[in-house]
Write a protein that holds these residues in place. Structure first.
Motif, PDB file in Angstrom:
ATOM      1  N   ASP A 102       0.815  -1.216   0.000  1.00  0.00           N
ATOM      2  CA  ASP A 102       0.000   0.000   0.000  1.00  0.00           C
ATOM      3  C   ASP A 102       0.848   1.266   0.000  1.00  0.00           C
ATOM      4  O   ASP A 102       0.404   2.315  -0.489  1.00  0.00           O
ATOM      5  N   LEU A 103       2.057   1.188   0.583  1.00  0.00           N
ATOM      6  CA  LEU A 103       2.917   2.363   0.686  1.00  0.00           C
ATOM      7  C   LEU A 103       4.112   2.304  -0.261  1.00  0.00           C
ATOM      8  O   LEU A 103       5.057   3.071  -0.123  1.00  0.00           O
ATOM      9  N   GLY A 104       4.057   1.397  -1.234  1.00  0.00           N
ATOM     10  CA  GLY A 104       5.091   1.341  -2.257  1.00  0.00           C
ATOM     11  C   GLY A 104       4.910   2.437  -3.281  1.00  0.00           C
ATOM     12  O   GLY A 104       4.050   3.317  -3.142  1.00  0.00           O
ATOM     13  N   ALA A 105       5.712   2.385  -4.350  1.00  0.00           N
ATOM     14  CA  ALA A 105       5.687   3.448  -5.353  1.00  0.00           C
ATOM     15  C   ALA A 105       4.293   3.649  -5.954  1.00  0.00           C
ATOM     16  O   ALA A 105       3.807   4.777  -6.068  1.00  0.00           O
ATOM     17  N   ALA A 106       3.640   2.554  -6.312  1.00  0.00           N
ATOM     18  CA  ALA A 106       2.310   2.669  -6.925  1.00  0.00           C
ATOM     19  C   ALA A 106       1.292   3.194  -5.919  1.00  0.00           C
ATOM     20  O   ALA A 106       0.430   4.024  -6.256  1.00  0.00           O
ATOM     21  N   GLY A 107       1.379   2.717  -4.687  1.00  0.00           N
ATOM     22  CA  GLY A 107       0.445   3.175  -3.667  1.00  0.00           C
ATOM     23  C   GLY A 107       0.591   4.651  -3.371  1.00  0.00           C
ATOM     24  O   GLY A 107      -0.398   5.377  -3.215  1.00  0.00           O
ATOM     25  N   VAL A 108       1.837   5.131  -3.293  1.00  0.00           N
ATOM     26  CA  VAL A 108       2.071   6.553  -3.036  1.00  0.00           C
ATOM     27  C   VAL A 108       1.536   7.406  -4.178  1.00  0.00           C
ATOM     28  O   VAL A 108       0.921   8.456  -3.957  1.00  0.00           O
ATOM     29  N   GLU A 109       1.752   6.977  -5.417  1.00  0.00           N
ATOM     30  CA  GLU A 109       1.234   7.743  -6.558  1.00  0.00           C
ATOM     31  C   GLU A 109      -0.287   7.772  -6.553  1.00  0.00           C
ATOM     32  O   GLU A 109      -0.898   8.763  -6.967  1.00  0.00           O
ATOM     33  N   ARG A 110      -0.912   6.692  -6.106  1.00  0.00           N
ATOM     34  CA  ARG A 110      -2.370   6.679  -6.013  1.00  0.00           C
ATOM     35  C   ARG A 110      -2.867   7.688  -4.991  1.00  0.00           C
ATOM     36  O   ARG A 110      -3.908   8.337  -5.181  1.00  0.00           O
ATOM     37  N   LEU A 111      -2.122   7.855  -3.905  1.00  0.00           N
ATOM     38  CA  LEU A 111      -2.534   8.761  -2.834  1.00  0.00           C
ATOM     39  C   LEU A 111      -2.153  10.209  -3.111  1.00  0.00           C
ATOM     40  O   LEU A 111      -2.746  11.127  -2.528  1.00  0.00           O
ATOM     41  N   ARG A 112      -1.214  10.445  -3.990  1.00  0.00           N
ATOM     42  CA  ARG A 112      -0.654  11.788  -4.190  1.00  0.00           C
ATOM     43  C   ARG A 112      -1.702  12.867  -4.472  1.00  0.00           C
ATOM     44  O   ARG A 112      -1.635  13.969  -3.906  1.00  0.00           O
ATOM     45  N   PRO A 113      -2.691  12.623  -5.335  1.00  0.00           N
ATOM     46  CA  PRO A 113      -3.687  13.676  -5.577  1.00  0.00           C
ATOM     47  C   PRO A 113      -4.440  14.105  -4.325  1.00  0.00           C
ATOM     48  O   PRO A 113      -4.922  15.237  -4.248  1.00  0.00           O
ATOM     49  N   VAL A 146      -4.475   9.362   5.387  1.00  0.00           N
ATOM     50  CA  VAL A 146      -4.817   8.151   6.151  1.00  0.00           C
ATOM     51  C   VAL A 146      -6.204   7.660   5.765  1.00  0.00           C
ATOM     52  O   VAL A 146      -6.434   6.455   5.593  1.00  0.00           O
ATOM     53  N   ARG A 147      -7.132   8.581   5.617  1.00  0.00           N
ATOM     54  CA  ARG A 147      -8.504   8.206   5.228  1.00  0.00           C
ATOM     55  C   ARG A 147      -8.498   7.467   3.899  1.00  0.00           C
ATOM     56  O   ARG A 147      -9.142   6.420   3.738  1.00  0.00           O
ATOM     57  N   ALA A 148      -7.761   8.002   2.922  1.00  0.00           N
ATOM     58  CA  ALA A 148      -7.709   7.365   1.602  1.00  0.00           C
ATOM     59  C   ALA A 148      -6.947   6.047   1.656  1.00  0.00           C
ATOM     60  O   ALA A 148      -7.342   5.058   1.025  1.00  0.00           O
ATOM     61  N   LEU A 149      -5.864   6.012   2.412  1.00  0.00           N
ATOM     62  CA  LEU A 149      -5.049   4.799   2.510  1.00  0.00           C
ATOM     63  C   LEU A 149      -5.844   3.639   3.095  1.00  0.00           C
ATOM     64  O   LEU A 149      -5.767   2.508   2.606  1.00  0.00           O
ATOM     65  N   LEU A 150      -6.632   3.923   4.120  1.00  0.00           N
ATOM     66  CA  LEU A 150      -7.359   2.868   4.828  1.00  0.00           C
ATOM     67  C   LEU A 150      -8.793   2.702   4.336  1.00  0.00           C
ATOM     68  O   LEU A 150      -9.510   1.835   4.844  1.00  0.00           O
ATOM     69  N   GLY A 151      -9.221   3.521   3.395  1.00  0.00           N
ATOM     70  CA  GLY A 151     -10.605   3.444   2.948  1.00  0.00           C
ATOM     71  C   GLY A 151     -11.575   3.750   4.065  1.00  0.00           C
ATOM     72  O   GLY A 151     -12.667   3.174   4.139  1.00  0.00           O
ATOM     73  N   ALA A 152     -11.194   4.675   4.942  1.00  0.00           N
ATOM     74  CA  ALA A 152     -12.004   4.997   6.112  1.00  0.00           C
ATOM     75  C   ALA A 152     -13.131   5.958   5.754  1.00  0.00           C
ATOM     76  O   ALA A 152     -13.142   6.567   4.680  1.00  0.00           O
ATOM     77  N   THR A 153     -14.057   6.112   6.690  1.00  0.00           N
ATOM     78  CA  THR A 153     -15.226   6.959   6.458  1.00  0.00           C
ATOM     79  C   THR A 153     -15.196   8.249   7.274  1.00  0.00           C
ATOM     80  O   THR A 153     -16.001   9.144   7.034  1.00  0.00           O
ATOM     81  N   GLY A 154     -14.302   8.349   8.241  1.00  0.00           N
ATOM     82  CA  GLY A 154     -14.273   9.517   9.115  1.00  0.00           C
ATOM     83  C   GLY A 154     -13.784  10.772   8.408  1.00  0.00           C
ATOM     84  O   GLY A 154     -13.119  10.716   7.369  1.00  0.00           O
ATOM     85  N   ASP A 155     -14.107  11.929   8.988  1.00  0.00           N
ATOM     86  CA  ASP A 155     -13.636  13.210   8.467  1.00  0.00           C
ATOM     87  C   ASP A 155     -12.120  13.308   8.665  1.00  0.00           C
ATOM     88  O   ASP A 155     -11.603  12.940   9.728  1.00  0.00           O
ATOM     89  N   PRO A 156     -11.368  13.775   7.660  1.00  0.00           N
ATOM     90  CA  PRO A 156      -9.906  13.818   7.775  1.00  0.00           C
ATOM     91  C   PRO A 156      -9.402  14.580   8.996  1.00  0.00           C
ATOM     92  O   PRO A 156      -8.473  14.125   9.681  1.00  0.00           O
ATOM     93  N   GLU A 157      -9.996  15.727   9.286  1.00  0.00           N
ATOM     94  CA  GLU A 157      -9.517  16.497  10.428  1.00  0.00           C
ATOM     95  C   GLU A 157      -9.894  15.831  11.740  1.00  0.00           C
ATOM     96  O   GLU A 157      -9.142  15.914  12.727  1.00  0.00           O
ATOM     97  N   ASP A 158     -11.028  15.142  11.778  1.00  0.00           N
ATOM     98  CA  ASP A 158     -11.391  14.383  12.977  1.00  0.00           C
ATOM     99  C   ASP A 158     -10.421  13.220  13.183  1.00  0.00           C
ATOM    100  O   ASP A 158     -10.026  12.913  14.316  1.00  0.00           O
ATOM    101  N   ILE A 159     -10.040  12.557  12.093  1.00  0.00           N
ATOM    102  CA  ILE A 159      -9.070  11.457  12.184  1.00  0.00           C
ATOM    103  C   ILE A 159      -7.743  11.978  12.733  1.00  0.00           C
ATOM    104  O   ILE A 159      -7.142  11.379  13.636  1.00  0.00           O
ATOM    105  N   ALA A 160      -7.275  13.093  12.185  1.00  0.00           N
ATOM    106  CA  ALA A 160      -6.002  13.648  12.640  1.00  0.00           C
ATOM    107  C   ALA A 160      -6.072  14.057  14.101  1.00  0.00           C
ATOM    108  O   ALA A 160      -5.134  13.814  14.878  1.00  0.00           O
ATOM    109  N   SER A 161      -7.169  14.673  14.503  1.00  0.00           N
ATOM    110  CA  SER A 161      -7.322  15.090  15.894  1.00  0.00           C
ATOM    111  C   SER A 161      -7.329  13.889  16.836  1.00  0.00           C
ATOM    112  O   SER A 161      -6.672  13.898  17.882  1.00  0.00           O
TER     113      SER A 161
END
Length: 384
Positions: A102-113, A146-161
């Motif tokens: 998930d955190l390899g080259a392809a995974g990072v490029e998927r998350l970059r946007p 993190v939300r995109a990496l894990l396919g989570a449903t929570g709000d990004p700022e709530d996750i970070a907090s």
């Protein structure tokens, strides 16, 4: 004779030291006093500062990765599942293979946007001459990733907090000395909240502890490192290096080395060993000081004369248990510096976060330099 640092480097170092001296002054003073020895014993604790012994401790000394007071022990205490970075055996290997994919080259490029969108939106006010606080930016960037990496449903700022709260609560619960009432309960509650926010869209709750530990690591290191790296560029005059596509990757490595987002790695020896001539006994607590091992305290960042890669990479650990998120961290910081560099921002205000798990800023407000602001205004007028 040692060259005296330039005024800009001295200013940058003074500001960055504040995240240590104002959040953990006693601990920082103790570690600074002991660093003249590569390895030194203080009671049952062994402080490891030297580059060689630090690497040896991570790669050649058997470690108890779930002992009380270690990263793995904190994760074990806070949740009932496995732990990402410190578990052993076939489960550990299978988990790391999944994460590495998930955190390899392809995974990072998927998350970059995902994080590039946050950078574009959050930094836009700089073009209009307005201030931007880089700490909320880093929190949203980390939470969205993190939300995109894990396919989570929570709000990004709530996750970070929640990830920041869980990490801070865990640190308070594992500090030596008397603990304030309710620290363990607060740590467990924070972790439960984080696990709920990380529930995947499919509704399954498989391996919630693994997801929580990954989120805690990703969020807290990003929020600690990104604003500090930007402050170094602003104070030390490194924006020219950051703007150069050829130099920026080396600068990213240097800034991650100097900020050392996880400056200490607490471990426990599982067997007798020898580190730099210092005997280590099974059960001894090892305090691995990444900040000193990578020479962050006395070798400033410079993309033209970077530290050897084998040294710089130690901020991500070493051996089989090295952090699998190193590629992601480098890509995020590279894009953040590329987005900031055209504005040549300066630091307007900075406030240390005294309650965070990792040394960092509670707020770091920047503003574009006059040259970029004038260019933006001229472009706006010409296109009306």
């Amino acid at each position: 004779m040692t060259d005296r640092p330039s005024p800009s480097l001295a200013r940058a170092r003074r500001r960055d030291r504040r995240v240590y001296t104002r959040s953990h002054p006693v601990l920082f003073a103790l570690l600074a006093a002991a660093r003249r020895h590569e390895v030194t014993r203080v009671g049952t604790a062994v402080l490891v500062h030297g580059t060689g012994p630090y690497r040896q401790a991570l790669t050649r000394v058997p470690l108890d990765r779930t002992a009380a007071g270690t990263t793995g022990g904190a994760a074990r205490d806070l949740a009932t599942g496995g732990t990402l970075f410190d578990q052993e055996g076939s489960g550990h290997r299978a988990t790391r293979r999944t994460v590495a994919g998930d955190l390899g080259a392809a995974g990072v490029e998927r998350l970059r946007p995902v994080w590039q969108g946050v950078l574009h939106r959050r930094l836009a006010p700089l073009g209009a001459g307005r201030d931007v606080d880089l700490v909320p930016l880093a929190r949203e960037l980390a939470g969205a990733t993190v939300r995109a990496l894990l396919g989570a449903t929570g709000d990004p700022e709530d996750i970070a907090s929640a990830a920041a709260e869980a990490a801070a609560a865990a640190v308070r619960d594992h500090l030596p000395g008397p603990r304030p009432p309710g620290t363990t309960r607060a740590a467990r509650a924070a972790t439960a909240r984080l696990e709920a926010l990380l529930a995947p869209a499919s509704g399954t709750t498989a391996e919630p502890a693994l997801r929580a530990v990954l989120a805690v690591a990703a969020v807290n290191t990003t929020v600690a490192a990104l604003p500090r790296a930007a402050a170094w560029c602003a104070d030390a005059g490194l924006w020219e290096q950051a703007a150069d596509d050829r130099l920026r990757p080396a600068l990213v490595g240097e800034l991650l080395r100097v900020t050392a987002p996880s400056p200490l790695l607490p471990r426990v020896a599982a067997a007798d060993a020898d580190l730099g001539g210092c005997p280590v006994r099974a059960g001894d607590r090892l305090i691995l000081v990444a900040r000193h091992a990578v020479r962050a305290h006395d070798q400033p960042p410079d993309a033209l004369r970077p530290a050897p890669p084998a040294v710089a990479r130690l901020v991500f650990g070493a051996g089989a248990h090295a952090c699998p998120g190193a590629r992601l961290a480098r890509a995020q910081l590279d894009d953040a510096l590329a987005a900031l560099a055209p504005y040549r921002p300066t630091v307007r205000r900075a406030r240390v976060d005294r309650g965070a798990a990792l040394p960092g800023w509670r707020s770091l407000t920047v503003r574009a330099s006059g040259a970029r602001h004038s260019l933006e205004n001229r472009y706006s007028l010409e296109n009306r």
